[in-house]
Write a protein that holds these residues in place. Sequence first.
Motif, PDB file in Angstrom:
ATOM      1  N   ASP A 207     -17.056  45.053  19.329  1.00  0.00           N
ATOM      2  CA  ASP A 207     -16.605  44.776  17.962  1.00  0.00           C
ATOM      3  C   ASP A 207     -17.774  44.158  17.210  1.00  0.00           C
ATOM      4  O   ASP A 207     -18.112  42.996  17.424  1.00  0.00           O
ATOM      5  CB  ASP A 207     -15.405  43.823  17.998  1.00  0.00           C
ATOM      6  CG  ASP A 207     -14.833  43.566  16.609  1.00  0.00           C
ATOM      7  OD1 ASP A 207     -15.168  44.322  15.679  1.00  0.00           O
ATOM      8  OD2 ASP A 207     -14.064  42.604  16.460  1.00  0.00           O
ATOM      9  N   ASN A 208     -18.402  44.927  16.358  1.00  0.00           N
ATOM     10  CA  ASN A 208     -19.540  44.426  15.581  1.00  0.00           C
ATOM     11  C   ASN A 208     -19.174  44.335  14.117  1.00  0.00           C
ATOM     12  O   ASN A 208     -19.754  44.996  13.265  1.00  0.00           O
ATOM     13  CB  ASN A 208     -20.763  45.325  15.793  1.00  0.00           C
ATOM     14  CG  ASN A 208     -21.529  44.933  17.046  1.00  0.00           C
ATOM     15  OD1 ASN A 208     -22.015  43.823  17.156  1.00  0.00           O
ATOM     16  ND2 ASN A 208     -21.599  45.847  18.000  1.00  0.00           N
ATOM     17  N   THR A 209     -18.194  43.489  13.816  1.00  0.00           N
ATOM     18  CA  THR A 209     -17.773  43.307  12.427  1.00  0.00           C
ATOM     19  C   THR A 209     -18.127  41.889  11.989  1.00  0.00           C
ATOM     20  O   THR A 209     -17.304  40.980  12.014  1.00  0.00           O
ATOM     21  CB  THR A 209     -16.258  43.538  12.267  1.00  0.00           C
ATOM     22  OG1 THR A 209     -15.573  42.821  13.313  1.00  0.00           O
ATOM     23  CG2 THR A 209     -15.913  45.003  12.382  1.00  0.00           C
ATOM     24  N   GLY A 210     -19.375  41.715  11.643  1.00  0.00           N
ATOM     25  CA  GLY A 210     -19.794  40.431  11.082  1.00  0.00           C
ATOM     26  C   GLY A 210     -20.259  39.439  12.123  1.00  0.00           C
ATOM     27  O   GLY A 210     -20.429  39.780  13.280  1.00  0.00           O
ATOM     28  N   TYR A 211     -20.480  38.201  11.676  1.00  0.00           N
ATOM     29  CA  TYR A 211     -21.051  37.174  12.537  1.00  0.00           C
ATOM     30  C   TYR A 211     -20.129  36.870  13.723  1.00  0.00           C
ATOM     31  O   TYR A 211     -18.909  36.971  13.621  1.00  0.00           O
ATOM     32  CB  TYR A 211     -21.304  35.886  11.742  1.00  0.00           C
ATOM     33  CG  TYR A 211     -22.227  36.050  10.555  1.00  0.00           C
ATOM     34  CD1 TYR A 211     -23.086  37.140  10.449  1.00  0.00           C
ATOM     35  CD2 TYR A 211     -22.238  35.117   9.532  1.00  0.00           C
ATOM     36  CE1 TYR A 211     -23.936  37.277   9.355  1.00  0.00           C
ATOM     37  CE2 TYR A 211     -23.077  35.245   8.440  1.00  0.00           C
ATOM     38  CZ  TYR A 211     -23.909  36.337   8.355  1.00  0.00           C
ATOM     39  OH  TYR A 211     -24.737  36.478   7.278  1.00  0.00           O
TER      40      TYR A 211
END
Lengths: 319, 319
Positions: free
Chosen positions: A35-39
């Motif tokens: 899951d690469n949705t934001g920090y």
Amino acid sequence: MNVLRYGNARDLCLGLEAVLPDGSIWHGLKRLRKDNTGYDLKNLLIGSEGTLGVITAASLKLFPRPAAEGAAFLTVPDPQAALHLLALAQARLGGMISAFELIHRTGLDFLTETMPSVRQPFATPPEWMVLIDIGMPMGLDPTAALEGLFAAAEAGGLALDGVIASSAAQRASFWTLRESLPEANRRIGAVSSHDISLPLSLIPEFLATAPPALAALGDWRINCFGHLGDGNLHYNVFPPRGGHRAAHEDQRAAIKTLVHDMVDAMGGSVSAEHGIGRLKVDDLENYADPAKLAAMRAIKSALDPLGIMNPGAVLRATP
Amino acid sequence: MNVLRYGNARDLCLGLEAVLPDGSIWHGLKRLRKDNTGYDLKNLLIGSEGTLGVITAASLKLFPRPAAEGAAFLTVPDPQAALHLLALAQARLGGMISAFELIHRTGLDFLTETMPSVRQPFATPPEWMVLIDIGMPMGLDPTAALEGLFAAAEAGGLALDGVIASSAAQRASFWTLRESLPEANRRIGAVSSHDISLPLSLIPEFLATAPPALAALGDWRINCFGHLGDGNLHYNVFPPRGGHRAAHEDQRAAIKTLVHDMVDAMGGSVSAEHGIGRLKVDDLENYADPAKLAAMRAIKSALDPLGIMNPGAVLRATP
């Protein structure tokens, strides 16, 4: 104990729910492997010790239990051989090693002294030994695998003696020994305890140079044991036999500083698995990279401007 | 491709060196398996896409190459069977599975159409197949392990047909097929591409319900392939045979919204491995948890008050 195989709590956590300092609730209980949705708020909160929010739920990654498990105590000539044995075991057994624990003779002596009912594997306590635990999928035989490992280790001069658990009960008794070491330590009473980690390759050097350095401060018994596979050691300093920790209170700070300075100089960590809490706030200020410390303070101020979340832990409370 | 076995870049990174927005340099190139000294700045910077600092060096965890490797294509009745096959493989082969890739027939058709030199394993392209890759320690035989897996899978109705690589060259050719899929996609030309992840157990439901929902918007060819072991799929929507993407520009937004709404409703991610960049800033605003988004903005403002670091990526640039 099984970080070597499965990763630490951070690695096993897929998602979090947390109450943030402003009272908002982060609903982040995903159960996704990617899951690469934001920090990465999840890893920021994990290990922040409640100073950035209160974690109220977590979704965890689980693994199936191995079909067959086994364990062995192997005595090794020295810590360098223990590291070579770890590499040999990884080459032969790949992802099937569940734990690889280093144990010094002092720990066995402490057990003899304070917990004589704990069964010891060797008639004469060895200077160094490792406890290796493996878990295998169906169709593979842990006992045969450990026998093969021991034979190869002995042929290579990496193991001097060995005991392989012949039953689940015996494997459990091996682990009882390992898990009794902290209690034996408490009964003896440490002057100073350290939760350190080092790059694997530097562990033999540290274990060779720390005792003579400490000897300059007094006559100590040193009990070193820990998760060698993770580079994480518990390095605890005790009064001489017949002595009591209370007589050495004034030496604690010097011992701690000596150990932590050596660890820091070798690129290690003075808080490998236990965290900073309040006890190590000074250590963090002494040893942390200044740019990291400044970034931590900026993050703390941004997320908790009123300083209401576990004030004084990790970072010194600002007035 | 091997995240299933070794973890993603984040998991493999032990330490970082980075230039922070104020010009300070964080010297964090540790190579420790365990280090709990303060907030996890490393994971905060990883995946922040340069918006919180510029990573200038990294120390990485390495693994020894497995002693023996093998691969197989297995056709499966449906995605649910593929998931059961993954569980069966994990039970039989534990930590020895290096990759587990799902491939739909559309991808094979695209290869036939655009890259006929890529050798295909089955005379008739199956509706669904998986590519499984394993690496084993010395003394174990990947071919025998894959034969055993195939026999067990076939007996359980989880595999209909299979081809096991008989040489390193054949294993490489299996991977050439998998790695040619993105190029074949490009040659056909997608109307809309999606990098999604889902909880593993919901993947069959998504793959059953998304095509009829999309059919309400038009006549599409859907190519789904990806890292099933990680729950990460590339779900790409193409014009009908003979059509061209240029004729469907006006439908792209509706397709993307439909797919992403479905994924979000199932607790999935609309950016599994590729990140937000500038293209998905709207998606992040639409789908991210509001408390997380607010925390991200607070962190960005605290570390980069002037907004000079990759402005407009991940978070909308503030005036």
